[in-house]
Design a protein around this motif. Structure first.
Motif, short mmCIF file in Angstrom:
data_model
loop_
_atom_site.label_atom_id
_atom_site.label_comp_id
_atom_site.label_asym_id
_atom_site.label_seq_id
_atom_site.Cartn_x
_atom_site.Cartn_y
_atom_site.Cartn_z
N SER A 53 0.81 -1.22 0.00
CA SER A 53 0.00 0.00 0.00
C SER A 53 0.84 1.27 0.00
CB SER A 53 -0.95 0.00 1.21
OG SER A 53 -0.25 0.23 2.42
N GLN A 54 2.05 1.20 0.52
CA GLN A 54 2.93 2.36 0.42
C GLN A 54 3.89 2.22 -0.75
OE1 GLN A 54 2.38 5.21 2.28
NE2 GLN A 54 0.62 3.86 2.56
N ALA A 55 4.32 1.01 -1.04
CA ALA A 55 5.25 0.80 -2.16
C ALA A 55 4.63 1.23 -3.48
CB ALA A 55 5.66 -0.67 -2.23
N GLU A 56 3.30 1.14 -3.62
CA GLU A 56 2.69 1.49 -4.89
C GLU A 56 2.67 2.99 -5.16
OE1 GLU A 56 -1.35 0.33 -5.38
OE2 GLU A 56 -2.08 1.35 -3.59
N HIS A 57 2.96 3.81 -4.14
CA HIS A 57 3.00 5.26 -4.33
C HIS A 57 4.14 5.68 -5.24
CE1 HIS A 57 -0.10 7.05 -1.87
NE2 HIS A 57 0.24 6.33 -0.82
N ASP A 58 5.32 5.07 -5.03
CA ASP A 58 6.53 5.65 -5.60
C ASP A 58 7.65 4.60 -5.53
OD1 ASP A 58 9.03 7.19 -5.76
OD2 ASP A 58 7.79 8.96 -5.45
N GLU A 59 8.52 4.61 -6.53
CA GLU A 59 9.67 3.70 -6.50
C GLU A 59 10.58 3.96 -5.31
OE1 GLU A 59 8.71 5.47 -9.07
OE2 GLU A 59 8.62 4.26 -10.91
N LEU A 60 10.53 5.18 -4.76
CA LEU A 60 11.37 5.53 -3.62
C LEU A 60 10.69 5.34 -2.28
CD1 LEU A 60 13.07 8.78 -5.00
CD2 LEU A 60 14.02 6.47 -4.88
N ALA A 61 9.44 4.87 -2.30
CA ALA A 61 8.73 4.61 -1.05
C ALA A 61 9.45 3.50 -0.26
CB ALA A 61 7.28 4.21 -1.32
N GLN A 62 9.27 3.55 1.06
CA GLN A 62 9.98 2.62 1.94
C GLN A 62 8.98 1.75 2.69
OE1 GLN A 62 13.52 3.82 4.51
NE2 GLN A 62 11.90 3.75 6.06
N SER A 63 9.12 0.43 2.56
CA SER A 63 8.23 -0.52 3.24
C SER A 63 9.08 -1.52 4.01
CB SER A 63 7.36 -1.26 2.22
OG SER A 63 6.57 -0.35 1.48
N ILE A 64 8.90 -1.55 5.35
CA ILE A 64 9.74 -2.36 6.22
C ILE A 64 8.88 -3.20 7.15
CG2 ILE A 64 11.45 -2.29 8.09
CD1 ILE A 64 12.56 0.26 6.84
#
Length: 372
Positions: free
Chosen positions: A200-211
């Motif tokens: 859900s956050q990764a789909e915003h932007d290639e630079l989004a951070q999901s941990i």
């Protein structure tokens, strides 16, 4: 023409009326929850207050709304009607006189949901421009676009850089970076849910951070398997894959306490506590833009309709800053009314300190009000 950049109130209403009933109802329901939350926020910490001390001196704080604000609504890789609600509604609740919205319309395409959200949220004027030039127009004013006192809302790197440049001429809410999510999991939540929350956050932007931080190695393997299985069916899978490969991580911790410590060091924008007992871990968490407690509290609910604001500090700035709120659209003035009796006490104190600083006029101004 330049005049065609402005969207009229009639256009905003037409966009709202043209929505399918299910979208109109969802937009209004989300707006009502966001408004209710920010009204409670204003009542808790956005009202004037004062008291009188033993000498009858009045001391307090006057809270007043800003006159005019600009809200930036992203419109590049995706359209965000939710950002309209999250920026305009707290400004409206704060009592801001004019709310000016700018939103890019790539290839001239106006997003009906964004325009409808502006109608529901009470935007005063709206313009179809975006990027750094929109920030400059709001900060300095043009023949078409009025100068504002503060600019809020997220945007791309160019918008963030522009906001940094105009700060001082106008106020800004924050310098927002790429979106982030950190999930603390004890292994009790279905792994598909956690995988989708990372998406859900990764789909915003290639630079989004999901941990993901978790003390259960087998569970981490299950989440990885869910990622591999679910990713191919996602419409924005290419962006998600680049984000997860470049900025994602599934981290095995010794225990949940260590996971909380690491989370505090990261200070994420969105923090999910995906645990059977989230309230056991919440007291250990100091730094996060928003904390989502329990397996049923997906971050996406906060993005749209839970109520709290989704404009949140990123890039570790949650260590010292807060979500967008009513307070961002208000300013505070100190109130001081010294009584005659109070001037006798305070005047002597001020005189001594002013002489100590070598500021004789300060001292004399206080001394003149002393009874001989």
């Amino acid at each position: 023409t330049l005049a065609e950049l402005e969207l009229t109130q009639a256009e905003l209403k037409v966009a709202f009326d043209a929505l399918p009933a299910v979208q109109r109802e969802a937009l209004q329901a989300a707006a009502a929850r966001v408004r209710s939350y920010h009204e409670a926020q204003r009542k808790a910490n956005g009202e004037s207050w004062s008291y009188r001390d033993e000498d009858g001196t009045l001391l307090g704080q006057k809270v007043t709304p800003l006159d005019r604000v600009g809200i930036y609504v992203p419109g590049g890789k995706a359209a965000y009607p939710s950002s309209v609600l999250m920026n305009a509604i707290p400004a409206h609740v704060a009592g801001v006189g004019e709310i000016i919205m700018v939103v890019p319309t790539p290839k001239g395409e106006k997003n009906r949901l964004v325009l409808a959200a502006a109608f529901v949220a009470g935007v005063t004027r709206a313009f179809t421009i975006g990027g750094a030039q929109a920030v400059a127009a709001l900060a300095y004013g043009t023949e078409t676009i009025p100068k504002v006192d503060k600019i809020t809302g997220p945007g791309n790197a160019y918008v963030a850089a522009a906001k940094r440049r105009v700060f001082g001429t106008v106020g800004i809410d924050m310098i927002a970076g790429p979106s982030e999510i950190l999930v603390l999991a004890d292994g009790s939540t279905p792994p598909d849910w956690v995988a989708m929350d990372l998406f859900s956050q990764a789909e915003h932007d290639e630079l989004a951070q999901s941990i993901l931080l978790c003390p259960d190695a087998a569970y981490i393997d299950q989440v990885q398997a869910a990622i591999n299985r679910l990713l191919p069916e996602m419409p924005r899978r290419d962006i998600i894959a680049k984000s997860l490969n470049g900025r994602g991580a599934l981290i095995l911790t010794r225990n949940m306490e260590e996971a909380c410590d690491i989370s505090n060091r990261i200070a994420p924008e969105h923090l999910e506590v995906s645990s059977r007992d989230p309230h056991r871990w919440e007291p250990l968490l100091k730094h996060a833009g928003a904390i989502f407690l329990g397996a049923y509290t997906s971050e996406s609910l906060g993005d749209y309709c839970a109520g709290p604001n989704h404009v949140l500090p990123t890039s570790g700035t949650a260590r010292f800053s807060s979500p967008l709120g009513v307070y961002d659209f208000q300013k505070r003035s100190s109130l001081i009314e010294v009584s005659e009796a109070g001037a006798q006490t305070l005047g002597r104190i001020a005189s001594i300190l002013a002489h100590g600083e070598g500021l004789q006029a300060h001292a004399r101004a206080a001394e003149m009000r002393l009874k001989s």
